[in-house]
Design an enzyme around this catalytic site. Structure first.
Site, PDB file in Angstrom:
ATOM      1  N   GLY A   9       0.825  -1.221   0.000  1.00 29.49           N
ATOM      2  CA  GLY A   9       0.000   0.000   0.000  1.00 29.49           C
ATOM      3  C   GLY A   9       0.846   1.253   0.000  1.00 29.49           C
ATOM      4  O   GLY A   9       0.619   2.174   0.787  1.00 29.49           O
ATOM      5  N   ASP A  58      -3.716  -7.046  -4.675  1.00 27.13           N
ATOM      6  CA  ASP A  58      -4.654  -6.828  -3.578  1.00 27.13           C
ATOM      7  C   ASP A  58      -4.165  -7.683  -2.412  1.00 27.13           C
ATOM      8  O   ASP A  58      -4.170  -8.920  -2.503  1.00 27.13           O
ATOM      9  CB  ASP A  58      -6.055  -7.262  -4.043  1.00 27.13           C
ATOM     10  CG  ASP A  58      -7.096  -7.138  -2.949  1.00 27.13           C
ATOM     11  OD1 ASP A  58      -6.730  -6.955  -1.776  1.00 27.13           O
ATOM     12  OD2 ASP A  58      -8.291  -7.237  -3.283  1.00 27.13           O
ATOM     13  N   VAL A  59      -3.761  -7.051  -1.318  1.00 26.88           N
ATOM     14  CA  VAL A  59      -3.142  -7.825  -0.226  1.00 26.88           C
ATOM     15  C   VAL A  59      -4.148  -8.673   0.549  1.00 26.88           C
ATOM     16  O   VAL A  59      -3.753  -9.463   1.408  1.00 26.88           O
ATOM     17  CB  VAL A  59      -2.337  -6.929   0.752  1.00 26.88           C
ATOM     18  CG1 VAL A  59      -1.107  -6.359   0.095  1.00 26.88           C
ATOM     19  CG2 VAL A  59      -3.212  -5.855   1.376  1.00 26.88           C
ATOM     20  N   TYR A 150     -11.526  -1.454  13.592  1.00 27.62           N
ATOM     21  CA  TYR A 150     -10.164  -1.006  13.262  1.00 27.62           C
ATOM     22  C   TYR A 150      -9.226  -1.306  14.441  1.00 27.62           C
ATOM     23  O   TYR A 150      -8.132  -1.847  14.254  1.00 27.62           O
ATOM     24  CB  TYR A 150     -10.205   0.493  12.959  1.00 27.62           C
ATOM     25  CG  TYR A 150      -8.884   1.120  12.552  1.00 27.62           C
ATOM     26  CD1 TYR A 150      -8.351   0.900  11.283  1.00 27.62           C
ATOM     27  CD2 TYR A 150      -8.183   1.952  13.417  1.00 27.62           C
ATOM     28  CE1 TYR A 150      -7.148   1.490  10.900  1.00 27.62           C
ATOM     29  CE2 TYR A 150      -6.982   2.551  13.050  1.00 27.62           C
ATOM     30  CZ  TYR A 150      -6.468   2.316  11.783  1.00 27.62           C
ATOM     31  OH  TYR A 150      -5.283   2.895  11.411  1.00 27.62           O
ATOM     32  N   ALA A 152      -9.555  -3.506  16.781  1.00 25.72           N
ATOM     33  CA  ALA A 152      -9.355  -4.958  16.941  1.00 25.72           C
ATOM     34  C   ALA A 152      -8.322  -5.470  15.935  1.00 25.72           C
ATOM     35  O   ALA A 152      -7.432  -6.251  16.278  1.00 25.72           O
ATOM     36  CB  ALA A 152     -10.684  -5.687  16.756  1.00 25.72           C
ATOM     37  N   ALA A 153      -8.424  -5.008  14.699  1.00 25.57           N
ATOM     38  CA  ALA A 153      -7.475  -5.458  13.670  1.00 25.57           C
ATOM     39  C   ALA A 153      -6.061  -4.994  14.013  1.00 25.57           C
ATOM     40  O   ALA A 153      -5.093  -5.748  13.897  1.00 25.57           O
ATOM     41  CB  ALA A 153      -7.894  -4.913  12.305  1.00 25.57           C
ATOM     42  N   LYS A 154      -5.942  -3.740  14.446  1.00 27.55           N
ATOM     43  CA  LYS A 154      -4.608  -3.196  14.738  1.00 27.55           C
ATOM     44  C   LYS A 154      -4.012  -3.813  16.008  1.00 27.55           C
ATOM     45  O   LYS A 154      -2.796  -3.981  16.112  1.00 27.55           O
ATOM     46  CB  LYS A 154      -4.689  -1.670  14.856  1.00 27.55           C
ATOM     47  CG  LYS A 154      -5.014  -0.966  13.521  1.00 27.55           C
ATOM     48  CD  LYS A 154      -3.997  -1.276  12.429  1.00 27.55           C
ATOM     49  CE  LYS A 154      -4.133  -0.380  11.213  1.00 27.55           C
ATOM     50  NZ  LYS A 154      -3.200  -0.746  10.139  1.00 27.55           N
ATOM     51  N   ILE A 183      -1.834  10.962  11.572  1.00 28.27           N
ATOM     52  CA  ILE A 183      -0.879  11.355  10.529  1.00 28.27           C
ATOM     53  C   ILE A 183      -1.659  11.983   9.374  1.00 28.27           C
ATOM     54  O   ILE A 183      -2.737  11.504   9.003  1.00 28.27           O
ATOM     55  CB  ILE A 183      -0.094  10.123  10.002  1.00 28.27           C
ATOM     56  CG1 ILE A 183       0.523   9.318  11.175  1.00 28.27           C
ATOM     57  CG2 ILE A 183       0.991  10.538   9.011  1.00 28.27           C
ATOM     58  CD1 ILE A 183       1.559  10.019  12.006  1.00 28.27           C
TER      59      ILE A 183
HETATM   60  P1  NAP Z   1      -4.004   6.022   2.990  1.00 31.92           P
HETATM   61  O1  NAP Z   1      -3.364   7.235   2.425  1.00 31.92           O
HETATM   62  O2  NAP Z   1      -5.485   5.870   2.896  1.00 31.92           O
HETATM   63  O3  NAP Z   1      -3.282   4.754   2.372  1.00 31.92           O
HETATM   64  C1  NAP Z   1      -3.753   3.458   2.564  1.00 31.92           C
HETATM   65  C2  NAP Z   1      -2.942   2.556   1.670  1.00 31.92           C
HETATM   66  O4  NAP Z   1      -3.394   1.205   1.872  1.00 31.92           O
HETATM   67  C3  NAP Z   1      -3.112   2.885   0.196  1.00 31.92           C
HETATM   68  O5  NAP Z   1      -1.853   2.985  -0.416  1.00 31.92           O
HETATM   69  C4  NAP Z   1      -3.891   1.688  -0.354  1.00 31.92           C
HETATM   70  O6  NAP Z   1      -3.476   1.317  -1.671  1.00 31.92           O
HETATM   71  C5  NAP Z   1      -3.466   0.595   0.610  1.00 31.92           C
HETATM   72  N1  NAP Z   1      -4.447  -0.479   0.579  1.00 31.92           N
HETATM   73  C6  NAP Z   1      -5.692  -0.507   1.096  1.00 31.92           C
HETATM   74  N2  NAP Z   1      -6.291  -1.670   0.812  1.00 31.92           N
HETATM   75  C7  NAP Z   1      -5.386  -2.403   0.070  1.00 31.92           C
HETATM   76  C8  NAP Z   1      -5.414  -3.680  -0.531  1.00 31.92           C
HETATM   77  N3  NAP Z   1      -6.498  -4.473  -0.439  1.00 31.92           N
HETATM   78  N4  NAP Z   1      -4.318  -4.099  -1.202  1.00 31.92           N
HETATM   79  C9  NAP Z   1      -3.212  -3.316  -1.310  1.00 31.92           C
HETATM   80  N5  NAP Z   1      -3.136  -2.070  -0.754  1.00 31.92           N
HETATM   81  C10 NAP Z   1      -4.218  -1.636  -0.080  1.00 31.92           C
HETATM   82  O7  NAP Z   1      -3.716   5.892   4.543  1.00 31.92           O
HETATM   83  P2  NAP Z   1      -2.352   5.978   5.385  1.00 31.92           P
HETATM   84  O8  NAP Z   1      -2.616   6.917   6.477  1.00 31.92           O
HETATM   85  O9  NAP Z   1      -1.183   6.159   4.529  1.00 31.92           O
HETATM   86  O10 NAP Z   1      -2.343   4.504   6.015  1.00 31.92           O
HETATM   87  C11 NAP Z   1      -1.227   3.634   5.925  1.00 31.92           C
HETATM   88  C12 NAP Z   1      -1.229   2.716   7.150  1.00 31.92           C
HETATM   89  O11 NAP Z   1      -1.024   3.497   8.329  1.00 31.92           O
HETATM   90  C13 NAP Z   1      -2.560   1.983   7.368  1.00 31.92           C
HETATM   91  O12 NAP Z   1      -2.304   0.669   7.798  1.00 31.92           O
HETATM   92  C14 NAP Z   1      -3.209   2.776   8.483  1.00 31.92           C
HETATM   93  O13 NAP Z   1      -4.124   2.010   9.222  1.00 31.92           O
HETATM   94  C15 NAP Z   1      -1.993   3.176   9.291  1.00 31.92           C
HETATM   95  N6  NAP Z   1      -2.205   4.318  10.176  1.00 31.92           N
HETATM   96  C16 NAP Z   1      -2.563   5.538   9.675  1.00 31.92           C
HETATM   97  C17 NAP Z   1      -2.757   6.594  10.558  1.00 31.92           C
HETATM   98  C18 NAP Z   1      -3.146   7.972  10.083  1.00 31.92           C
HETATM   99  O14 NAP Z   1      -3.490   8.818  10.934  1.00 31.92           O
HETATM  100  N7  NAP Z   1      -3.113   8.277   8.801  1.00 31.92           N
HETATM  101  C19 NAP Z   1      -2.579   6.408  11.927  1.00 31.92           C
HETATM  102  C20 NAP Z   1      -2.221   5.142  12.396  1.00 31.92           C
HETATM  103  C21 NAP Z   1      -2.026   4.110  11.517  1.00 31.92           C
HETATM  104  P3  NAP Z   1      -4.325   1.672  -3.006  1.00 31.92           P
HETATM  105  O15 NAP Z   1      -4.745   3.110  -2.852  1.00 31.92           O
HETATM  106  O16 NAP Z   1      -3.360   1.438  -4.103  1.00 31.92           O
HETATM  107  O17 NAP Z   1      -5.489   0.727  -3.053  1.00 31.92           O
END
Ligand code: NAP
Length: 240
Positions: A9, A58-59, A150, A152-154, A183
């Site tokens: 992702g 797709d993961v 969310y 629970a998964a994390k 973030i």
């Molecule tokens: P984001 O900009 O929405 O990015 C999410 C990424 O996950 C995208 O690149 C998307 O890829 C990918 N993804 C989703 N479903 C997928 C699938 N089935 N197969 C492959 N890729 C998939 O959000 P982000 O903030 O960067 O999130 C990245 C990670 O950080 C996530 O695990 C999120 O839970 C974690 N996180 C984020 C925050 C925050 O505040 N932003 C805080 C804590 C943790 P595509 O667009 O190519 O489908």
């Protein structure tokens, strides 16, 4: 040492920040996994130029994950670093979460890491070398209201990582968790300006995070040699 790194992702958001930081080291080859964000992935590859490949998978699909990992191992012979970053979030009252919502959340945020890790692990054990970093969340540590599925998964990712760290330590494979606070990425697009201001006020460092804040942590965990089974939470002090 030349490292082959798979980031899931990674075309946008935190994953992209990780790729941009790690690509500063010419010795790294980075595979940028994406699913829907094809144009962002192409644009990222063009921007970085060398030592980077993009791969659509797709993961949540074990066959696609295995095809991706086999492609990397056939081409480069190894995977040194796996960063399970792909994820989705959803804000819903507990009683409104449907079975489909629940399954989607667990499959994208947790089962995906099970698939990728099983796919890479034989190669890492054979090489007696590996670094796995799972991107969880503060909500996996302390629970987020209206984000029960969310959280629970994390939290599941944290349990999985600690157990794996114990099982794989003797094979010189380190498994750690990064649990970011808030973030600035598309994931938080639905948060109002007021909500973001409240988070800033509640955060000792007075700001929300940027993808680079997580990327620096990732870089450190890759270089480190004695940290495993740990949860590191770059969150500006929002959760202490
Ligand atoms: P984001 O900009 O929405 O990015 C999410 C990424 O996950 C995208 O690149 C998307 O890829 C990918 N993804 C989703 N479903 C997928 C699938 N089935 N197969 C492959 N890729 C998939 O959000 P982000 O903030 O960067 O999130 C990245 C990670 O950080 C996530 O695990 C999120 O839970 C974690 N996180 C984020 C925050 C925050 O505040 N932003 C805080 C804590 C943790 P595509 O667009 O190519 O489908």
């Amino acid at each position: 040492m030349k490292k082959v790194i798979l980031v899931t992702g990674a075309a946008k958001g935190i994953g992209r920040g990780i790729v941009e930081e790690l690509s500063k080291n010419d010795e790294n080859t980075i595979i940028v996994n994406y699913n829907k964000s094809k144009s962002e992935a192409i644009e990222l590859k063009e921007k970085i130029g060398k030592n980077i490949e993009i791969y659509k998978a797709d993961v949540t699909d074990n066959v696609e994950v295995n095809n991706m990992v086999n492609y990397i191992i056939n081409k480069y012979g190894k995977i040194d670093v796996l960063i399970n970053n792909a994820g989705i979030s959803q804000i819903k009252m507990f009683n409104d979460i449907t079975e489909e919502d629940w399954n989607n959340m667990i499959s994208t945020n947790l089962t995906s890491a099970f698939f990728t890790t099983q796919a890479v692990i034989d190669n890492m054990i054979h090489n007696k070398n590996g670094c796995i970093i799972n991107i969880s969340s503060i909500w996996g540590m302390v629970g987020g209201s209206c984000e029960v599925h969310y959280s629970a998964a994390k939290a599941g990712l944290i349990g999985m990582s600690k157990a794996l760290a114990k099982e794989l330590g003797l094979s010189n494979i380190r498994v750690n968790v990064i649990a970011p606070g808030d973030i600035d990425t598309d994931m938080n697009n639905s948060l109002s300006k007021e909500s973001i201001e409240i988070i800033k006020e509640e955060t000792p460092l007075g700001r929300i995070g940027r993808p680079i804040d997580i990327a620096r942590c990732v870089k450190w965990l890759i270089e480190d040699e004695f940290t495993t089974g740990q949860v590191i939470s770059p969150n500006g002090g929002w959760v202490i």
